[in-house]
Design an enzyme around this catalytic site. Structure first.
Site, PDB file in Angstrom:
ATOM      1  N   TYR A 141      10.027   3.949  -3.549  1.00  0.00           N
ATOM      2  CA  TYR A 141      11.270   3.477  -4.164  1.00  0.00           C
ATOM      3  C   TYR A 141      11.100   3.254  -5.670  1.00  0.00           C
ATOM      4  O   TYR A 141      12.077   3.305  -6.417  1.00  0.00           O
ATOM      5  CB  TYR A 141      11.719   2.156  -3.536  1.00  0.00           C
ATOM      6  N   LYS A 192       1.272   6.505   7.321  1.00  0.00           N
ATOM      7  CA  LYS A 192       0.949   7.888   7.674  1.00  0.00           C
ATOM      8  C   LYS A 192      -0.420   8.210   7.070  1.00  0.00           C
ATOM      9  O   LYS A 192      -0.541   9.056   6.164  1.00  0.00           O
ATOM     10  CB  LYS A 192       2.035   8.843   7.148  1.00  0.00           C
ATOM     11  N   ASP A 225       5.556   7.725  12.396  1.00  0.00           N
ATOM     12  CA  ASP A 225       6.427   8.557  13.235  1.00  0.00           C
ATOM     13  C   ASP A 225       6.292   8.148  14.708  1.00  0.00           C
ATOM     14  O   ASP A 225       7.278   7.943  15.411  1.00  0.00           O
ATOM     15  CB  ASP A 225       6.149  10.061  13.028  1.00  0.00           C
ATOM     16  N   ASP A 249      12.508   0.803   5.712  1.00  0.00           N
ATOM     17  CA  ASP A 249      13.946   1.083   5.630  1.00  0.00           C
ATOM     18  C   ASP A 249      14.393   1.823   6.888  1.00  0.00           C
ATOM     19  O   ASP A 249      15.397   1.474   7.520  1.00  0.00           O
ATOM     20  CB  ASP A 249      14.222   1.905   4.370  1.00  0.00           C
ATOM     21  N   ASP A 253      16.643   0.172  10.356  1.00  0.00           N
ATOM     22  CA  ASP A 253      17.945   0.665  10.833  1.00  0.00           C
ATOM     23  C   ASP A 253      17.866   0.990  12.321  1.00  0.00           C
ATOM     24  O   ASP A 253      18.794   0.707  13.092  1.00  0.00           O
ATOM     25  CB  ASP A 253      18.390   1.915  10.055  1.00  0.00           C
TER      26      ASP A 253
HETATM   27  C1  IPM Z   1      18.481  -1.504   2.823  1.00  0.00           C
HETATM   28  C2  IPM Z   1      19.370  -0.482   2.166  1.00  0.00           C
HETATM   29  C3  IPM Z   1      18.923  -0.267   0.734  1.00  0.00           C
HETATM   30  C4  IPM Z   1      17.524   0.289   0.760  1.00  0.00           C
HETATM   31  C5  IPM Z   1      19.854   0.615  -0.111  1.00  0.00           C
HETATM   32  C6  IPM Z   1      21.273   0.122  -0.101  1.00  0.00           C
HETATM   33  C7  IPM Z   1      19.354   0.748  -1.533  1.00  0.00           C
HETATM   34  O1  IPM Z   1      19.376   0.689   2.910  1.00  0.00           O
HETATM   35  O2  IPM Z   1      18.393  -2.636   2.302  1.00  0.00           O
HETATM   36  O3  IPM Z   1      17.896  -1.201   3.862  1.00  0.00           O
HETATM   37  O4  IPM Z   1      17.330   1.511   0.893  1.00  0.00           O
HETATM   38  O5  IPM Z   1      16.596  -0.510   0.639  1.00  0.00           O
HETATM   39 MG    MG Z   2      18.330   0.574   4.766  1.00  0.00          MG
END
Ligand code: IPM
Ligand code: MG
Length: 368
Positions: A141, A192, A225, A249, A253
């Site tokens: 990032y 990884k 993975d 990240d 999710d």
């Molecule tokens: C998160 C989001 C952020 C990230 C975005 C909005 C920049 O997806 O906080 O998980 O990628 O960190």
């Molecule tokens: Mg995210």
């Protein structure tokens, strides 16, 4: 003594709507003598529209000065054409980086009332309680060099750099081991190492910190993975997962869907301790700004409300109130109240964002 201070940054999309429900809870605590000094500010597209930047220096200075920042969400397709450094997301990355909020805690708990809402089978997710500890201020990032350059042959090259220092790995490893000590004593580290040197270093350093400082915590390693596959195959095998910025990240999710909806997952981003001994902290839902449903009262405020519960616990030493708030959320879900994102197989009629907030306040009242 002054009241503890909060800076609210509602941001874009559904951010202001879900944050309005947190305001109700702050006010409710106020009626019981638990008072906060609350200020508001702009971040993301809202800040870009007002100041031409997604995070102003003035807002950042205020964020550095308060006891906790509460953030809604940033981002909107409206800014797709804006240069990268001025996009809403750049404001979020800047506040994380400048406040050095390196430890992002993303707990994924499956509320019993929602066990049928996950895309996975009930017995796979029922009772789930894991925490992803995501490194938040380094890795791909932020690594340099980055950018899009000409290859001088008529094409272009997109560049990002995955980069971790030993100190960055050690401090996030310690966050994860500390978390495991307060929980079930197990850490699984994901990288990884089979293809990336940064992963090799990650594995070595995490192993070293574990052996030297946390021999009481059981440490295991997985390639990321495989880890993501294991997370959907048998998520209850995990206690604490520690991983880098990008893998964290993705994993978080996926973890959100285990709990039934992305609208349920809170997070805390913590940095070094301040003068008062509490960490610098920013609390935000894992979900994004959901521009498709913004302004319609459809958003689920629970992720943001549970993020505030984390603030009560980690920044304000109000663990009892955090428990009360989490139980109120559980109560409301058990009563069958659902926002649109929680319309499961059996269907039904969803309640609005504000109605969900009001129901949680009613459950808080009932808890006294
Ligand atoms: C998160 C989001 C952020 C990230 C975005 C909005 C920049 O997806 O906080 O998980 O990628 O960190
Ligand atoms: Mg995210």
């Amino acid at each position: 003594m002054a009241n503890p201070s909060i800076l609210i940054l509602p941001g874009d999309g559904i951010g202001p709507e879900v944050m309005a429900e947190v305001r109700k809870i702050i006010d409710w605590l106020g009626t019981r003598g638990i008072a906060f000094d609350v200020q508001e500010g702009l971040i993301g597209g809202a800040s870009y529209d007002a100041f031409g930047v997604p995070l102003s220096d003035e807002t950042l200075t205020r964020a550095q000065a308060v006891d906790a920042v509460l953030l809604g969400a940033v981002g909107s397709p409206k800014y797709d054409g804006v240069e990268y450094s001025k996009r809403p997301e750049a404001g979020l990355l800047r506040i994380r980086k400048e406040m050095d909020l390196y430890a992002n805690l993303r707990p994924a708990q499956c509320f019993e009332a929602l066990a049928d809402f996950s895309s996975l089978k009930r017995d796979v997710v029922s009772g789930l309680d894991i925490v992803i500890v995501r490194e938040l201020t380094s890795g791909v990032y932020f690594g340099e060099p980055r950018g899009i350059i000409d290859d001088n042959e008529g094409g272009r090259i997109g560049i990002n750099t995955q980069r971790y220092t030993t100190n960055e790995i050690r401090r996030i490893a310690r966050s994860a081991f500390e978390m495991a000590r307060r929980r079930n004593g197990r850490v699984c580290s994901m990288e990884k190492a089979n293809v990336m040197e940064s992963g090799v270093l990650w594995r070595e350093e995490v192993t070293k910190i574990g052996a030297e400082e946390y021999p009481d915590v059981a440490l295991s390693h997985m390639y990321a993975d495989n880890g993501l596959m294991q997370l959907v195959r048998n998520p209850k095998q995990f206690d604490v997962i520690v991983t880098d910025n990008l893998f964290g990240d993705l994993l978080s999710d996926a973890a959100a869907m285990l709990t039934g909806s992305l609208g349920m997952l809170p997070s805390a981003s913590l940095g070094a301790p301040m003068a008062n001994g509490r960490p610098k902290a920013l609390y935000e839902p894992v979900h994004g700004s959901a521009p498709d449903i913004a302004g319609q009262g459809k958003a689920n405020p629970i992720a943001t409300i549970l993020s505030f519960a984390m603030a009560l616990r980690y920044s304000f030493d109000l663990g009892g109130e955090a428990d009360r708030l989490e139980r109120a959320v559980e109560r409301v879900l058990a009563d069958g109240l659902r926002t649109a994102d929680l319309m499961g197989p059996e269907g039904g009629s969803p309640i609005s964002t504000a109605e969900m907030g009001d129901a949680i306040i009613a459950a808080l009242d009932a808890s006294l």
